[in-house]
Design an enzyme around this catalytic site. Sequence first.
Site, mmCIF file in Angstrom:
data_model
loop_
_atom_site.group_PDB
_atom_site.id
_atom_site.type_symbol
_atom_site.label_atom_id
_atom_site.label_comp_id
_atom_site.label_asym_id
_atom_site.label_seq_id
_atom_site.Cartn_x
_atom_site.Cartn_y
_atom_site.Cartn_z
ATOM 1 N N PRO A 1 0.793 -1.221 0.000
ATOM 2 C CG PRO A 1 -0.113 -1.125 2.131
ATOM 3 C CD PRO A 1 0.533 -2.071 1.165
ATOM 4 C CG ASN A 2 -0.166 4.304 1.341
ATOM 5 O OD1 ASN A 2 -1.142 4.879 0.867
ATOM 6 N ND2 ASN A 2 -0.187 3.714 2.520
ATOM 7 N NE ARG B 1 4.060 6.592 1.716
ATOM 8 C CZ ARG B 1 4.380 5.349 2.062
ATOM 9 N NH1 ARG B 1 4.857 4.510 1.156
ATOM 10 N NH2 ARG B 1 4.239 4.950 3.287
ATOM 11 C CE1 TYR C 1 8.721 4.723 2.663
ATOM 12 C CE2 TYR C 1 7.517 6.772 2.956
ATOM 13 C CZ TYR C 1 7.851 5.506 3.388
ATOM 14 O OH TYR C 1 7.309 5.008 4.553
ATOM 15 C CG ASN D 1 8.490 -2.123 -0.086
ATOM 16 O OD1 ASN D 1 7.986 -2.258 1.035
ATOM 17 N ND2 ASN D 1 9.031 -0.984 -0.487
ATOM 18 C CB ALA E 1 1.631 -0.011 5.907
ATOM 19 C CD GLU F 1 11.360 -7.730 5.023
ATOM 20 O OE1 GLU F 1 12.174 -8.530 5.557
ATOM 21 O OE2 GLU F 1 10.533 -7.072 5.663
ATOM 22 C CG HIS G 1 11.246 -2.592 3.919
ATOM 23 N ND1 HIS G 1 9.892 -2.537 3.704
ATOM 24 C CD2 HIS G 1 11.481 -3.745 4.577
ATOM 25 C CE1 HIS G 1 9.330 -3.612 4.214
ATOM 26 N NE2 HIS G 1 10.264 -4.366 4.744
ATOM 27 N NE ARG H 1 10.551 5.639 8.170
ATOM 28 C CZ ARG H 1 9.550 5.523 7.292
ATOM 29 N NH1 ARG H 1 9.596 4.588 6.354
ATOM 30 N NH2 ARG H 1 8.516 6.336 7.354
HETATM 31 C C1 DHK Z 1 7.296 1.452 2.835
HETATM 32 C C2 DHK Z 1 6.200 1.812 3.537
HETATM 33 O O1 DHK Z 1 5.111 2.229 2.923
HETATM 34 C C3 DHK Z 1 6.189 1.806 5.003
HETATM 35 O O2 DHK Z 1 4.927 1.534 5.533
HETATM 36 C C4 DHK Z 1 7.222 0.870 5.581
HETATM 37 C C5 DHK Z 1 8.478 0.842 3.454
HETATM 38 C C6 DHK Z 1 8.565 1.080 4.935
HETATM 39 C C7 DHK Z 1 9.736 1.191 2.698
HETATM 40 O O3 DHK Z 1 10.680 1.743 3.260
HETATM 41 O O4 DHK Z 1 9.810 0.895 1.500
HETATM 42 O O5 DHK Z 1 7.300 1.063 6.967
#
Ligand code: DHK
Length: 184
Positions: A48-49, A56, A61, A112, A115, A136, A138, A145
């Site tokens: 998500p997101n 964002r 990110y 990835n 959340a 995995e 991120h 964090r």
């Molecule tokens: C991406 C997200 O959207 C967060 O909810 C994770 C992750 C970290 C990232 O660092 O890619 O906590």
Amino acid sequence: MLRPSVAQDSGPALHRESRRYMSVAQRQTEGPTIPVPTPRVILVLNGPNLNMLGVRQPEIYGRETLADLEAACRAHAASRGFEVDFRQSNHEGELIGWIQAARSSAAAVVINAAAYTHTSVGILDALSLLEVPVIEVHLSNIHRREAFRHHSYVSLAATGSIVGLGGRGYLLAIDAVAGLLDGK
Ligand code: DHK
């Protein structure tokens, strides 16, 4: 189908997997073989997101969009002899369905879970069904964090994890897959 000698191998699961997906050339050096379907697809899943990458919190990110990441993954995977099936969803169940389908369609999964990393036993259980490498990724270093980001359910099923290296982490995950499956 696997050659019987491979299926009966008692080595570590990881090594059995790397043989299962070995290249045609490698298999031919072992003598006449039954044709083996060799999926060379890496499923790259985004939670998500991540569709909002670029706008964002770019200080966390980065400024690369998801489309930028997808293009980079495709090019990098092609250079390693793999195709990429690149997907993103804001829905846990959809991600779980894709992970289940990967049992028969993917040579490896790069994920990835965003959340859902920190909340989803459902995604953990689906990943635990897989017999292929799971990497995995991120973008941010989740361990630097907020405390709620320090725990990852995905890690419990992952072959390995790459955090904090931005989009480069996805490319390193593809390198890891190539290394695990092709011994490169
Ligand atoms: C991406 C997200 O959207 C967060 O909810 C994770 C992750 C970290 C990232 O660092 O890619 O906590």
